[in-house]
Design an enzyme around this catalytic site. Structure first.
Site, mmCIF file in Angstrom:
data_model
loop_
_atom_site.group_PDB
_atom_site.id
_atom_site.type_symbol
_atom_site.label_atom_id
_atom_site.label_comp_id
_atom_site.label_asym_id
_atom_site.label_seq_id
_atom_site.Cartn_x
_atom_site.Cartn_y
_atom_site.Cartn_z
ATOM 1 N N ARG A 130 1.281 -1.198 0.179
ATOM 2 C CA ARG A 130 -0.241 0.538 0.591
ATOM 3 C C ARG A 130 0.815 1.183 0.195
ATOM 4 N NH1 ARG A 130 -5.463 1.894 1.442
ATOM 5 N NH2 ARG A 130 -5.009 3.370 2.948
ATOM 6 N N ILE A 184 -7.038 7.935 -1.075
ATOM 7 C CA ILE A 184 -7.485 6.284 -1.699
ATOM 8 C C ILE A 184 -7.708 5.894 -0.019
ATOM 9 C CG2 ILE A 184 -4.956 6.652 0.102
ATOM 10 C CD1 ILE A 184 -4.326 3.683 -1.041
ATOM 11 N N SER A 185 -9.556 4.789 0.280
ATOM 12 C CA SER A 185 -9.761 4.845 0.872
ATOM 13 C C SER A 185 -9.265 4.101 2.362
ATOM 14 C CB SER A 185 -11.103 3.653 0.221
ATOM 15 O OG SER A 185 -12.301 4.413 -0.683
ATOM 16 N N GLN A 186 -10.191 3.839 3.197
ATOM 17 C CA GLN A 186 -9.896 3.015 4.414
ATOM 18 C C GLN A 186 -9.196 2.122 3.728
ATOM 19 O OE1 GLN A 186 -12.868 3.215 6.826
ATOM 20 N NE2 GLN A 186 -11.143 2.937 8.582
#
Ligand code: SAH
Length: 230
Positions: free
Chosen positions: A38, A64-66
């Site tokens: 990530r 960018i999402s959780q």
């Protein structure tokens, strides 16, 4: 400990505390999250926070999402490995990389050229060979490879864009955040025996799906500064 071991350890903790403990069970999904780096997908300034429990800015007002939300959306697609998947909203490319571990091919569509270029080059450098990044209005889907057994939209719409529902294969699943900024819900749409049906899953908060058409949220959300460069 080298940098590589340290990020692998961060990923392992992320999987245990953020995903498994919140009920993500699919072993293939968990394996993908252990594997995809990530930190490579977030801007340098945020790399030390890449494995924290929240969204992060990726430039142009986008996020960018959780990790948990990425995992939940991925699980809802129930991939078996042989699917051609469509993602709308490439952003950093992280969600596309996760999907690439779980499907045969990923077509991902991003409307901001600089984000499309950046994510395509990261995916190429990390050798994801089954992802194609397209720069276009994803509200129109990606007709060339339709219909899709799985479609994932990572920006919020007023309602699912009709072209995406049209491009959903029989037995297919479309996962999409729907509603205004403060009241979005994650929905799973299914096409069974030609009929469309949906379930609400959880409240969420996504950046808006933009575009020329009536299904975008521009008219009631206003400009949220997406053209500022971080
Ligand atoms: N999935 C991404 C996060 C996406 S943020 C990740 O893993 O990082 C939502 C993205 O949707 C943003 O990059 C935004 O530019 C993009 N987007 C918004 N409207 C769009 C549209 N109509 N077509 C394609 N992409 C769109």
């Amino acid at each position: 400990m080298g940098a590589e071991e340290s990020t692998a350890l961060d990923r392992e903790r992320m999987v245990t505390y953020q995903l498994e403990q919140r009920g993500i069970r699919d072993p293939q999904v968990l394996a993908a999250f252990r594997k995809v780096p990530r930190h490579e997908f977030v801007p340098r300034a945020y790399q030390t926070q890449a494995y924290e429990d929240g969204p992060l800015p990726i430039g142009r007002g986008q996020t960018i999402s959780q990790p948990y939300i990425v995992a939940l959306m991925t699980s809802l697609l129930k991939l078996r490995g042989d699917e051609v998947v469509l993602e709308i909203g490439t952003g950093s490319g992280y969600q596309a990389a996760i999907l690439a571990c779980l499907a045969k091919w990923v077509h991902t569509v991003e409307r901001i050229p600089s984000l499309a270029t950046r994510s395509a080059s990261i995916l190429a450098r990390l050798e994801y060979q089954n992802v194609t990044v397209h720069c276009a209005d994803g509200g129109l889907g990606w007709l060339e490879a339709a219909p899709y057994p799985a479609i994932l939209v990572t920006a919020a719409a007023a309602y699912p864009p009709p072209p995406l529902l049209d491009q959903l294969a029989e037995g297919g699943r479309l996962v999409i955040p729907v509603g205004p900024r403060m009241g979005q819900v994650l929905q799973v749409w299914k096409r069974t025996a030609g009929k469309l049906d949906y379930d609400d899953v959880v409240p969420v908060s996504f950046v808006p799906l933009r575009g020329q058409h009536g299904w975008d949220m521009n008219s009631w959300l206003g400009d949220e500064g997406e053209d500022e460069i971080l």
